[in-house]
Design a protein around this motif. Structure first.
Motif, PDB file in Angstrom:
ATOM      1  N   GLY A  64      29.558  54.080  16.458  1.00  0.00           N
ATOM      2  CA  GLY A  64      30.795  53.306  16.368  1.00  0.00           C
ATOM      3  C   GLY A  64      31.980  54.113  15.871  1.00  0.00           C
ATOM      4  N   THR A  66      36.609  54.215  15.461  1.00  0.00           N
ATOM      5  CA  THR A  66      37.801  54.114  16.316  1.00  0.00           C
ATOM      6  C   THR A  66      37.849  55.255  17.337  1.00  0.00           C
ATOM      7  N   THR A  67      37.311  56.414  16.988  1.00  0.00           N
ATOM      8  CA  THR A  67      37.336  57.533  17.929  1.00  0.00           C
ATOM      9  C   THR A  67      36.445  57.235  19.134  1.00  0.00           C
ATOM     10  N   GLU A  95      31.326  47.802  10.518  1.00  0.00           N
ATOM     11  CA  GLU A  95      32.587  48.036  11.227  1.00  0.00           C
ATOM     12  C   GLU A  95      33.108  46.725  11.813  1.00  0.00           C
ATOM     13  N   ARG A 166      33.914  50.258   4.693  1.00  0.00           N
ATOM     14  CA  ARG A 166      32.726  49.398   4.696  1.00  0.00           C
ATOM     15  C   ARG A 166      32.693  48.489   3.481  1.00  0.00           C
ATOM     16  N   GLU A 184      30.842  61.625   6.356  1.00  0.00           N
ATOM     17  CA  GLU A 184      29.947  60.533   6.757  1.00  0.00           C
ATOM     18  C   GLU A 184      29.769  60.637   8.255  1.00  0.00           C
ATOM     19  N   PHE A 186      27.009  58.672  11.241  1.00  0.00           N
ATOM     20  CA  PHE A 186      25.703  58.166  11.566  1.00  0.00           C
ATOM     21  C   PHE A 186      25.070  57.302  10.482  1.00  0.00           C
ATOM     22  N   LYS A 225      40.224  65.269   8.653  1.00  0.00           N
ATOM     23  CA  LYS A 225      38.766  65.315   8.833  1.00  0.00           C
ATOM     24  C   LYS A 225      38.190  66.727   8.806  1.00  0.00           C
TER      25      LYS A 225
END
Ligand code: F6P
Length: 255
Positions: A64, A66-67, A95, A166, A184, A186, A225
């Motif tokens: 999951g 946004t990317t 999410e 989250r 983070e 997975f 990132k």
């Protein structure tokens, strides 16, 4: 491609491949922290990559975020892809619906004219619930399918930002801080040297199941990132990293 030469991105790709130990790095211009179209560019690059490696009847597992949601939007029909099946790689990770692996896998499939399977599991599972859920025939069936996936597409996030997204409780936020979490991916949290400091319990693919037989494509960009990408790649260098110029420059200027 000519544009890449002009912008010097080709040279950055080679440098980054060596630095991260990643077989193939693809860099798109821009900074996805600041401009949304950069995520779409990474999406196009990812779709191109997927189409170049996929063989008919593949199972493609997706994560999951946004990317990955932007990547799915860029999918277009292709005869090889239409014979494939898309599945979420792991269960819910807190999410919003549009950024969940289930939704994204369905989106990929719809746009490609392919099939998909959903996995219905709650976000936070107790140990008891977890052990009985994996025995449910319908759950077992999709889990078996997920395990056969040969291609995995996933995002990487900043640890603190992901924990906040989250709605994690304060003790957990403190643990991340204490243990210097930076990445983070997975459902796993990593420190700067790539050690796992926490694993979210959910069913589906586990990190230690990403053996050499799985082709892993990581998609993550934005200057913010750079550290997260570096940390994750120390844990397990992916087969392909699709990123943007801002993250790439941050990665190359660190250390
Ligand atoms: O929550 C799913 C997930 O794939 C995380 O593993 C990852 O850190 C995050 O999404 C990336 O999200 P985004 O692409 O929105 O930065």
């Amino acid at each position: 491609e000519m544009m890449k030469e002009i912008l010097g991105l080709r040279a950055l790709e080679t440098e980054l491949e060596q630095k991260l130990g990643v077989t193939k790095v693809v860099i798109v211009p821009g900074n996805s922290d600041e401009e949304d179209w950069v995520k779409q560019e990474m999406g196009q690059a990812c779709v191109r990559e997927l189409k170049s490696i996929i063989i008919p009847s593949s199972v493609v597992a997706v994560m999951g975020g946004t990317t990955l949601a932007a990547v799915a939007q860029m999918m277009t029909p292709d005869p090889k892809v239409s014979q494939s099946i898309f599945v979420p790689a792991r269960g819910g990770l807190g999410e919003r619906v549009e950024n969940q692996a289930n939704t994204i896998s369905a989106e990929f499939a719809d746009r490609a004219g392919a099939e998909y399977r959903l996995m219905h599991v709650p976000d936070q599972l107790s140990e008891e619930a977890y052990s009985s859920l994996v025995l449910e025939p319908s759950v077992k069936e999709i889990l078996d399918l997920i395990k056969t996936s040969r291609i995995l597409l996933h995002g990487i996030g900043d640890a603190t930002r992901m924990a906040a997204r989250r709605s994690s409780e304060e003790p957990f936020m403190n643990k991340l801080k204490r243990e210097h979490a930076v990445a983070e991916a997975f459902g796993y949290y990593f420190n700067q040297t790539g050690e796992i400091i926490h694993k979210q319990r959910t069913i589906g693919l586990q990190l230690d199941e990403l053996d050499a037989g799985k082709h892993v494509i990581s998609v993550a960009g934005g200057a913010s990132k750079a550290n997260a990408i570096a940390a994750y790649m120390k844990h397990r260098p992916s087969d392909v990293l699709i990123t943007d110029e801002a993250a790439a420059k941050g990665l190359l200027h660190n250390e």
